[in-house]
Design an enzyme around this catalytic site. Structure first.
Site, PDB file in Angstrom:
ATOM      1  N   THR A  77       4.409  70.743  29.208  1.00  0.00           N
ATOM      2  CA  THR A  77       3.136  70.313  28.208  1.00  0.00           C
ATOM      3  C   THR A  77       2.858  71.399  27.600  1.00  0.00           C
ATOM      4  O   THR A  77       2.239  72.095  28.094  1.00  0.00           O
ATOM      5  CB  THR A  77       2.140  69.559  29.429  1.00  0.00           C
ATOM      6  OG1 THR A  77       2.915  68.436  30.137  1.00  0.00           O
ATOM      7  CG2 THR A  77       0.850  69.048  28.643  1.00  0.00           C
ATOM      8  N   LYS A 108      -5.432  73.835  31.145  1.00  0.00           N
ATOM      9  CA  LYS A 108      -4.202  74.271  29.999  1.00  0.00           C
ATOM     10  C   LYS A 108      -4.378  73.166  29.081  1.00  0.00           C
ATOM     11  O   LYS A 108      -4.362  73.200  27.839  1.00  0.00           O
ATOM     12  CB  LYS A 108      -3.028  74.581  30.388  1.00  0.00           C
ATOM     13  CG  LYS A 108      -2.135  74.235  29.595  1.00  0.00           C
ATOM     14  CD  LYS A 108      -0.698  74.699  30.019  1.00  0.00           C
ATOM     15  CE  LYS A 108       0.023  73.639  31.014  1.00  0.00           C
ATOM     16  NZ  LYS A 108       0.539  72.651  30.407  1.00  0.00           N
ATOM     17  N   LYS A 128       1.694  63.121  25.035  1.00  0.00           N
ATOM     18  CA  LYS A 128       1.229  63.449  26.316  1.00  0.00           C
ATOM     19  C   LYS A 128      -0.261  63.838  26.379  1.00  0.00           C
ATOM     20  O   LYS A 128      -1.180  63.518  27.505  1.00  0.00           O
ATOM     21  CB  LYS A 128       2.205  64.660  26.632  1.00  0.00           C
ATOM     22  CG  LYS A 128       1.694  65.629  27.971  1.00  0.00           C
ATOM     23  CD  LYS A 128       1.959  64.830  29.206  1.00  0.00           C
ATOM     24  CE  LYS A 128       1.262  65.700  30.495  1.00  0.00           C
ATOM     25  NZ  LYS A 128       1.925  65.423  31.759  1.00  0.00           N
TER      26      LYS A 128
HETATM   27  P1  NAP Z   1       5.083  75.489  38.267  1.00  0.00           P
HETATM   28  O1  NAP Z   1       5.662  74.931  39.396  1.00  0.00           O
HETATM   29  O2  NAP Z   1       4.192  76.542  37.997  1.00  0.00           O
HETATM   30  O3  NAP Z   1       6.610  76.004  37.439  1.00  0.00           O
HETATM   31  C1  NAP Z   1       6.630  76.735  36.415  1.00  0.00           C
HETATM   32  C2  NAP Z   1       7.971  77.123  36.073  1.00  0.00           C
HETATM   33  O4  NAP Z   1       7.979  78.122  34.726  1.00  0.00           O
HETATM   34  C3  NAP Z   1       8.410  78.407  37.101  1.00  0.00           C
HETATM   35  O5  NAP Z   1       9.825  78.183  37.079  1.00  0.00           O
HETATM   36  C4  NAP Z   1       8.092  79.575  36.202  1.00  0.00           C
HETATM   37  O6  NAP Z   1       9.209  80.744  36.706  1.00  0.00           O
HETATM   38  C5  NAP Z   1       8.395  79.201  34.773  1.00  0.00           C
HETATM   39  N1  NAP Z   1       7.837  80.079  33.787  1.00  0.00           N
HETATM   40  C6  NAP Z   1       6.472  80.132  33.653  1.00  0.00           C
HETATM   41  N2  NAP Z   1       6.423  80.842  32.616  1.00  0.00           N
HETATM   42  C7  NAP Z   1       7.374  81.583  32.368  1.00  0.00           C
HETATM   43  C8  NAP Z   1       7.787  82.597  31.483  1.00  0.00           C
HETATM   44  N3  NAP Z   1       6.851  83.185  30.481  1.00  0.00           N
HETATM   45  N4  NAP Z   1       9.251  82.935  31.274  1.00  0.00           N
HETATM   46  C9  NAP Z   1       9.885  82.346  32.377  1.00  0.00           C
HETATM   47  N5  NAP Z   1       9.666  81.360  32.994  1.00  0.00           N
HETATM   48  C10 NAP Z   1       8.419  80.927  33.193  1.00  0.00           C
HETATM   49  O7  NAP Z   1       4.716  74.358  37.221  1.00  0.00           O
HETATM   50  P2  NAP Z   1       5.482  72.671  37.038  1.00  0.00           P
HETATM   51  O8  NAP Z   1       4.244  72.236  37.970  1.00  0.00           O
HETATM   52  O9  NAP Z   1       6.714  72.693  37.325  1.00  0.00           O
HETATM   53  O10 NAP Z   1       4.826  72.499  35.401  1.00  0.00           O
HETATM   54  C11 NAP Z   1       5.763  72.790  34.298  1.00  0.00           C
HETATM   55  C12 NAP Z   1       5.171  72.049  33.145  1.00  0.00           C
HETATM   56  O11 NAP Z   1       5.210  70.616  33.340  1.00  0.00           O
HETATM   57  C13 NAP Z   1       3.807  72.513  32.692  1.00  0.00           C
HETATM   58  O12 NAP Z   1       3.996  72.733  31.383  1.00  0.00           O
HETATM   59  C14 NAP Z   1       3.096  71.404  33.523  1.00  0.00           C
HETATM   60  O13 NAP Z   1       1.863  71.120  32.546  1.00  0.00           O
HETATM   61  C15 NAP Z   1       4.083  70.103  33.149  1.00  0.00           C
HETATM   62  N6  NAP Z   1       3.682  69.174  34.126  1.00  0.00           N
HETATM   63  C16 NAP Z   1       3.165  69.422  35.376  1.00  0.00           C
HETATM   64  C17 NAP Z   1       3.064  68.114  36.101  1.00  0.00           C
HETATM   65  C18 NAP Z   1       2.666  68.145  37.742  1.00  0.00           C
HETATM   66  O14 NAP Z   1       2.225  67.355  38.237  1.00  0.00           O
HETATM   67  N7  NAP Z   1       2.933  69.382  38.286  1.00  0.00           N
HETATM   68  C19 NAP Z   1       3.334  66.819  35.625  1.00  0.00           C
HETATM   69  C20 NAP Z   1       3.562  66.665  34.232  1.00  0.00           C
HETATM   70  C21 NAP Z   1       3.799  67.641  33.493  1.00  0.00           C
HETATM   71  P3  NAP Z   1       8.932  81.417  37.951  1.00  0.00           P
HETATM   72  O15 NAP Z   1       9.497  80.718  39.226  1.00  0.00           O
HETATM   73  O16 NAP Z   1       9.609  82.672  38.016  1.00  0.00           O
HETATM   74  O17 NAP Z   1       7.245  81.663  38.139  1.00  0.00           O
END
Ligand code: NAP
Length: 295
Positions: A96, A239, A171
């Site tokens: 997102t 965010k 979104k």
């Molecule tokens: P998360 O658990 O915090 O995972 C983030 C991922 O991104 C990890 O694999 C992290 O790597 C990687 N990452 C972040 N910054 C990076 C960078 N600069 N270079 C390389 N890798 C990087 O987050 P998430 O919940 O999966 O969410 C991911 C996205 O989906 C976000 O944009 C969020 O808003 C969206 N989203 C989330 C949900 C939800 O309910 N969680 C629902 C809909 C949409 P590391 O493992 O090394 O930290």
């Protein structure tokens, strides 16, 4: 079958990749923290050493990382996808992020003949694990049509909205609705609490009527037992609110209700409650009412 590459094995990516494997696609993965690749490799994926290497081995490259600058890093950075992809490769960003940044990145990739889709999701980590995500897609229709089989491995409701960035705008619409709904739930329950009425009975009475909503049923039920643990974290919503406001500024769209929601979440952020669930918006509401919801 198309070879899939996947970057970002966080809460969302780890579930989505398992479903891609289950659907039978050859899969190469990369995660910044390498230990998160182990479960996927055990399940049959190949690990790459960089986003560039993921792209070299794939026909479709998917990423789901955190914010716009993180997507820029994995797609356009020194070891980014752009250096390994070929003309015709499809890059699908499912994070997102900002629709404005999305359009800029799509143009840069387009200069090399790389086709980008923005395909943010709704449905949370549970939807990611169960393969039931709602996926809202922007970008060219021919690229979307080619990517439909891999979308079907991850989601149930898959909608091509329009051009580059339109998935991210959709979104943002979703997140405007989520936030105002959540604040309405917190405020309404606090209203009942101040009036001294049984909260569980109030919840049961209104959840099935015209005021019912996903937020009332799920996050409302959590508030009734004082559960502030995250399905969706405050920090991710902070965010998303920033992205919504930046996008609204571009089109001169006043967002009065969302502005109030943003201030409530800023208060939570200032309190250091970034890892709580979004139902924690009850905390500033409690402060305004000078009463605990369950007290
Ligand atoms: P998360 O658990 O915090 O995972 C983030 C991922 O991104 C990890 O694999 C992290 O790597 C990687 N990452 C972040 N910054 C990076 C960078 N600069 N270079 C390389 N890798 C990087 O987050 P998430 O919940 O999966 O969410 C991911 C996205 O989906 C976000 O944009 C969020 O808003 C969206 N989203 C989330 C949900 C939800 O309910 N969680 C629902 C809909 C949409 P590391 O493992 O090394 O930290």
């Amino acid at each position: 079958m198309k070879r899939i590459g996947f970057i970002g094995l966080g809460l969302m990516g780890s579930g989505m990749t398992m479903n891609i494997l289950k659907a039978g696609f050859p899969l190469t993965v990369w995660n910044r923290t390498p230990s998160k690749m182990e479960a996927l490799v055990k399940a049959g994926a190949k690990a790459a050493r960089s986003p560039r290497e993921v792209a070299e081995r794939s026909d479709i490259v998917i990423d789901i990382v955190t914010d716009s600058s993180d997507v820029e890093q994995v797609l356009l950075g020194p070891e980014g996808v752009v250096h390994g992809a070929r003309p015709g490769t499809i890059v699908i960003d499912m994070s997102t992020i900002s629709p404005i940044k999305t359009r800029e990145m799509a143009a840069k990739l387009g200069e090399k003949g790389i086709r980008m889709l923005d395909a943010p999701v709704s449905g949370g980590d549970i939807g990611a694990r169960n393969g039931t995500l709602s996926i809202m897609v922007g970008g060219e229709k021919d690229a979307f049509d080619e990517a439909v089989p891999v979308f079907q491995a991850m989601g149930k409701t898959i909608t091509h909205i329009g051009g580059h960035g339109d998935g991210q705008v959709t979104k943002a619409v979703n997140q405007i609705l989520v936030g105002m709904n959540m604040l309405a739930v917190a405020e309404a329950l606090m209203f009942a609490s101040k009036a001294g009425v049984d909260l569980k009975k109030v919840h049961a009475a209104v959840a099935g009527g015209a005021a019912g909503s996903w937020q009332l049923t799920n996050n409302g039920a959590k508030l009734l037992v004082g559960d502030l643990e995250p399905g969706f974290k405050v920090k991710d919503y902070v965010k998303d609110l920033r992205i919504i406001m930046e996008t609204a500024a571009e089109t001169k769209m006043p967002l009065l209700g969302t502005a109030v929601v943003q201030q409530m979440f800023r208060e939570l952020d200032a309190e250091g409650l970034r890892d709580k669930g979004t139902q924690a918006v009850i905390i500033p509401v409690e402060k305004l009412a000078n009463k605990r919801l369950l007290g």
